[in-house]
Motif scaffolding. Structure first.
Motif, PDB file in Angstrom:
ATOM      1  N   TYR A  25     -13.942 -21.052 -40.574  1.00  0.00           N
ATOM      2  CA  TYR A  25     -12.942 -20.027 -40.247  1.00  0.00           C
ATOM      3  C   TYR A  25     -13.592 -18.749 -39.707  1.00  0.00           C
ATOM      4  O   TYR A  25     -13.107 -18.145 -38.751  1.00  0.00           O
ATOM      5  CB  TYR A  25     -12.086 -19.705 -41.484  1.00  0.00           C
ATOM      6  CG  TYR A  25     -11.028 -18.672 -41.190  1.00  0.00           C
ATOM      7  CD1 TYR A  25      -9.827 -19.040 -40.586  1.00  0.00           C
ATOM      8  CD2 TYR A  25     -11.230 -17.323 -41.476  1.00  0.00           C
ATOM      9  CE1 TYR A  25      -8.861 -18.095 -40.281  1.00  0.00           C
ATOM     10  CE2 TYR A  25     -10.274 -16.371 -41.172  1.00  0.00           C
ATOM     11  CZ  TYR A  25      -9.086 -16.771 -40.580  1.00  0.00           C
ATOM     12  OH  TYR A  25      -8.131 -15.828 -40.268  1.00  0.00           O
ATOM     13  N   ALA A  54      -2.487 -12.619 -48.101  1.00  0.00           N
ATOM     14  CA  ALA A  54      -3.094 -13.781 -47.434  1.00  0.00           C
ATOM     15  C   ALA A  54      -4.482 -13.395 -46.921  1.00  0.00           C
ATOM     16  O   ALA A  54      -4.783 -13.495 -45.736  1.00  0.00           O
ATOM     17  CB  ALA A  54      -2.195 -14.298 -46.308  1.00  0.00           C
ATOM     18  N   ASP A  78      -4.278 -15.006 -51.998  1.00  0.00           N
ATOM     19  CA  ASP A  78      -4.204 -16.156 -51.084  1.00  0.00           C
ATOM     20  C   ASP A  78      -3.894 -17.423 -51.880  1.00  0.00           C
ATOM     21  O   ASP A  78      -4.150 -17.484 -53.082  1.00  0.00           O
ATOM     22  CB  ASP A  78      -5.527 -16.329 -50.311  1.00  0.00           C
ATOM     23  CG  ASP A  78      -5.334 -17.042 -48.985  1.00  0.00           C
ATOM     24  OD1 ASP A  78      -5.365 -16.371 -47.937  1.00  0.00           O
ATOM     25  OD2 ASP A  78      -5.105 -18.267 -48.995  1.00  0.00           O
ATOM     26  N   ASN A 123      -2.885 -11.943 -39.446  1.00  0.00           N
ATOM     27  CA  ASN A 123      -3.003 -13.355 -39.055  1.00  0.00           C
ATOM     28  C   ASN A 123      -2.270 -14.316 -39.989  1.00  0.00           C
ATOM     29  O   ASN A 123      -2.669 -15.478 -40.111  1.00  0.00           O
ATOM     30  CB  ASN A 123      -4.490 -13.766 -39.009  1.00  0.00           C
ATOM     31  CG  ASN A 123      -5.277 -13.033 -37.953  1.00  0.00           C
ATOM     32  OD1 ASN A 123      -4.938 -13.063 -36.775  1.00  0.00           O
ATOM     33  ND2 ASN A 123      -6.332 -12.342 -38.362  1.00  0.00           N
TER      34      ASN A 123
HETATM   35  C1  LIG Z   1      -5.119 -17.400 -40.470  1.00  0.00           C
HETATM   36  S1  LIG Z   1      -5.549 -17.093 -42.133  1.00  0.00           S
HETATM   37  C2  LIG Z   1      -5.627 -15.314 -42.189  1.00  0.00           C
HETATM   38  C3  LIG Z   1      -6.612 -14.816 -43.200  1.00  0.00           C
HETATM   39  C4  LIG Z   1      -6.922 -13.321 -43.138  1.00  0.00           C
HETATM   40  N1  LIG Z   1      -5.768 -12.502 -43.411  1.00  0.00           N
HETATM   41  C5  LIG Z   1      -7.506 -12.964 -41.792  1.00  0.00           C
HETATM   42  O1  LIG Z   1      -6.922 -12.118 -41.082  1.00  0.00           O
HETATM   43  O2  LIG Z   1      -8.534 -13.528 -41.452  1.00  0.00           O
HETATM   44  C6  LIG Z   1      -4.033 -17.399 -42.965  1.00  0.00           C
HETATM   45  C7  LIG Z   1      -4.160 -17.327 -44.467  1.00  0.00           C
HETATM   46  O3  LIG Z   1      -2.862 -17.192 -45.029  1.00  0.00           O
HETATM   47  C8  LIG Z   1      -2.870 -17.831 -46.278  1.00  0.00           C
HETATM   48  N2  LIG Z   1      -1.486 -17.994 -46.714  1.00  0.00           N
HETATM   49  C9  LIG Z   1      -0.499 -18.625 -46.054  1.00  0.00           C
HETATM   50  N3  LIG Z   1       0.652 -18.531 -46.741  1.00  0.00           N
HETATM   51  C10 LIG Z   1       0.381 -17.825 -47.867  1.00  0.00           C
HETATM   52  C11 LIG Z   1       1.160 -17.416 -48.966  1.00  0.00           C
HETATM   53  N4  LIG Z   1       2.455 -17.715 -49.083  1.00  0.00           N
HETATM   54  N5  LIG Z   1       0.568 -16.692 -49.942  1.00  0.00           N
HETATM   55  C12 LIG Z   1      -0.757 -16.384 -49.861  1.00  0.00           C
HETATM   56  N6  LIG Z   1      -1.545 -16.775 -48.851  1.00  0.00           N
HETATM   57  C13 LIG Z   1      -0.983 -17.485 -47.846  1.00  0.00           C
HETATM   58  C14 LIG Z   1      -3.628 -19.105 -45.978  1.00  0.00           C
HETATM   59  O4  LIG Z   1      -4.062 -19.761 -47.140  1.00  0.00           O
HETATM   60  C15 LIG Z   1      -4.771 -18.556 -45.121  1.00  0.00           C
HETATM   61  O5  LIG Z   1      -5.878 -18.195 -45.898  1.00  0.00           O
END
Ligand SMILES: C[S@@+](CC[C@H](N)C(=O)[O-])C[C@H]1O[C@@H](n2cnc3c(N)ncnc32)[C@H](O)[C@@H]1O
Length: 282
Positions: A25, A54, A78, A123
């Motif tokens: 990632y 998240a 997360d 994101n």
């Molecule tokens: C594309 S990544 C973004 C991570 C970080 N915010 C960044 O900008 O790099 C999306 C993240 O959202 C988390 N996620 C999605 N739905 C979620 C939820 N309902 N509660 C907590 N985390 C969530 C996923 O597990 C993932 O780690």
């Protein structure tokens, strides 16, 4: 971290996707760049309490932790344990003592009211099942005058996704990936409905030309979980899917120019303030 968390099927699928994706990632410059811009816009001061929704591998949480300093605090939540493990490693490597990482669903959080100066989500906002309800909930945790900030993609962004939606719409399949945040107006209305004030939306372009092959790779979103995903896609026969894929490829081919295909990257950085006199109930 060993805390029990009951995730519905959709959220478990999302967690699985990011558990699998976690190992590389951090190779994505896009995500880091977006996270950084969100933090820059968020007007973070030393001493602030910040919630990173998240948090993933901690891009936002770590940058914010450095900005708020030892008198401030960051909580990152997360649902992907693997993403959290990487975030935790980075926090430890940097000896940051003001970051707490929690295995928790962003749509079912439990913090005292008026806890945070900023609540940020980079994101990930479009992954929420009910964006308006999530915003209302997060507002409870904001201190009066605190800001919520998230990033969203425009309806026009990511050519492969746009064409994917177009060809599948004819078969009654809608993934509503950018709804209801696909335009400045939609973002504004969403925050207003959720009760936020002083709404500010910055638009930035992260687009570039890509190759036809790269654009075609977006076909993989067919297997990506989506909150309002109807089962229609799974009811399509292999022949129909083949037909749709051919149409998808042909529509992308038609967009090829001498520079490649324009891959729009219009992003919104959306901020809303909790009113000074907002009444919050637990
Ligand atoms: C594309 S990544 C973004 C991570 C970080 N915010 C960044 O900008 O790099 C999306 C993240 O959202 C988390 N996620 C999605 N739905 C979620 C939820 N309902 N509660 C907590 N985390 C969530 C996923 O597990 C993932 O780690």
């Amino acid at each position: 971290m060993a805390k029990q968390l009951k995730l519905n099927d959709y959220k478990q699928q999302i967690a699985d996707v990011y558990n699998r994706r976690s190992h590389n990632y951090d190779e994505s410059e896009w995500h880091l760049r977006i996270a950084h811009r969100l933090v820059e816009y968020a007007q973070i001061s030393p001493g602030y309490d910040v919630l990173d929704i998240a948090t993933g591998t901690g891009h936002v949480a770590i940058e914010v932790a450095q900005r708020v300093g030892s008198s401030g605090r960051v909580v990152g939540v997360d649902i992907s344990t693997e993403m959290l493990t990487l975030a935790r490693r980075k926090v430890e490597a940097l000896s940051l003592s003001n970051v707490e990482l929690q295995f928790a669903d962003a749509e079912a959080l439990n913090f005292p009211v008026n806890s945070f100066d900023r609540i940020l989500c980079a994101n990930a906002f479009p992954l929420m099942t009910d964006m308006e309800a999530a915003l209302r909930q997060w507002m409870q945790f904001l201190k009066p005058n605190g800001l919520v900030g998230f990033h969203a993609l425009a309806d026009t962004a990511l050519v492969g996704v746009v064409i994917w939606q177009k060809v599948f719409e004819n078969y009654g399949v809608s993934r509503e990936l950018s709804e209801p945040t696909g335009t400045v107006e939609k973002c504004h209305n969403l925050l207003e409905r959720a009760g936020f004030e002083a709404i500010e939306i910055k638009t930035e372009q992260y687009g570039s030309y890509i190759s036809l092959e790269e654009a075609k790779q977006r076909w993989t979103i067919s297997s990506y979980p989506a909150p309002k995903f109807s089962n229609t896609l799974f009811q399509l026969s292999p022949e129909q899917l083949e037909e749709i894929k051919a149409e998808f490829d042909a529509q992308l081919q038609a967009l090829v120019t001498e520079h490649g295909i324009w891959n729009d990257g219009t992003c919104f950085f959306v901020f809303g303030r909790k009113g000074a006199n907002s009444i919050t109930h637990q």
